[in-house]
Design an enzyme around this catalytic site. Structure first.
Site, PDB file in Angstrom:
ATOM      1  N   SER A  33      43.061 -14.725  73.138  1.00 15.16           N
ATOM      2  CA  SER A  33      42.866 -14.602  72.170  1.00 15.16           C
ATOM      3  C   SER A  33      44.283 -13.184  71.823  1.00 15.16           C
ATOM      4  O   SER A  33      44.897 -12.326  72.877  1.00 15.16           O
ATOM      5  CB  SER A  33      42.110 -13.969  71.251  1.00 15.16           C
ATOM      6  N   LYS A  94      44.637 -30.120  63.599  1.00 16.92           N
ATOM      7  CA  LYS A  94      45.035 -30.515  62.582  1.00 16.92           C
ATOM      8  C   LYS A  94      45.038 -29.835  61.694  1.00 16.92           C
ATOM      9  O   LYS A  94      43.935 -27.954  61.255  1.00 16.92           O
ATOM     10  CB  LYS A  94      43.981 -32.143  62.563  1.00 16.92           C
TER      11      LYS A  94
END
Length: 320
Positions: A33, A94
């Site tokens: 992260s 996606k």
């Protein structure tokens, strides 16, 4: 054993991490992260042995075999490119990017580097959807004439919400509409004609969008997506000899087959977890086989769908 890294620590990343326990031969090896605090908290939550405070550090981790990119889609290109350039196979959420051109850059980079790359379009890998496609191919509903699919969710969303922000690729189309478009593409392929209309919000992103695909075969697809109300989220595939209905079609576990003169046949499949495990299983199958792309979600299909989304955005006047 396939050692997974997860890039990002949001809700989808958490669901994917939880579903890895249903994937034979998979382990969560590391989390990355932009915030080391966030990475450590996520790693502690899901039992990952390592946490990295940057995408680059995760991509450079020698004990990671493949990376799942779970950032918001505006960051997909940068995150996936970081991993591909480091030689890491990538499963990217996606829509794979904001447009076809940037998606093509990822595909070209992966191909040039000889690295596996796949869009995480779970509808294409969903076992129930695959069964329905087999039924259609076997002629169980005759020749397909119509596909309809909708995906709308309740708002309202505050002006600073990511779904309304142009800089984050906001709007209904990329977040929700990609699923109806994918369903039509799965069943009928690329359309010969595209028409679209949308209600555009004050931020310049689409709030309610209608799409019509026309095929020279005579088939049509009627698709909607929106942020103004919750729809049934159902797909119906109609043919000359019957129809198939799929509730919650984007991650469905059941379908109903209707044929003239027969009672409806409802088929339900038991499923553990959220359904993200099927993506990981397919990735591991491809890696074990030495493939650089999945035959279920090939690069050209990803680019074709992104091109359709580009055409729809052009017609409704949404730019990023």
């Amino acid at each position: 054993m396939t050692r997974w890294g997860i890039l990002a620590t949001g809700a989808i990343a958490a669901k994917f991490a939880a579903d890895l326990r249903f994937v034979p031969g998979a382990e969560l090896a590391a989390v990355g992260s932009r915030s080391i605090e966030s990475a450590k908290a996520f790693a502690d939550r899901f039992g990952a042995p390592r946490a990295h405070g940057s995408w680059e550090a995760l991509a450079a981790d020698d004990d990671v075999d493949v990376i799942y990119v779970a950032t918001p889609h505006a960051a997909h290109h940068a995150a996936a490119m970081t991993c591909l350039r480091a030689g890491k196979p990538v499963l990217c959420e996606k829509p794979v990017t904001l447009d076809r051109a940037s998606a093509a850059e990822l595909v070209d980079t992966a191909r040039d580097a000889g690295v596996f790359f796949m869009e995480a379009m779970w509808t294409r890998i969903n076992p129930t959807v695959r069964t329905v496609l087999d039924l259609i191919a076997a002629g169980e509903i005759g020749n397909v004439t119509t596909v309809s699919a909708d995906f709308g969710i309740y708002g309202p969303f505050l002006p600073d919400h990511r779904l309304r922000a142009r800089e984050l690729g906001g709007g209904a189309l990329l977040d929700l509409g990609v699923y109806p478009v994918t369903m039509a593409h799965l069943v009928l392929g690329a359309p010969d004609h595209v028409r679209a209309w949308a209600k555009i919000g004050p931020e310049g992103t689409d709030e309610n969008t209608g799409i019509l695909f026309g095929y020279d075969s005579g088939a049509v697809a009627s698709l909607t997506c929106g942020l103004l109300g919750s729809t049934g989220v159902q797909a119906t595939i109609t043919g000359t000899g019957g129809r198939i209905e799929l509730p919650d079609f984007f991650h469905t576990t059941s379908y109903t087959l209707h044929r003239p003169g027969a009672s409806p046949s409802v088929v339900t499949r038991a499923q553990e977890g959220h359904g993200y495990q099927f993506e990981a299983i397919e990735v591991q199958r491809c890696l074990d086989a030495g493939l650089l792309e999945s035959p279920l979600i090939p690069h050209d299909t990803t680019l074709e769908v992104m091109g359709l989304l580009d055409e729809i955005r052009a017609q409704i006047g949404v730019t990023y």
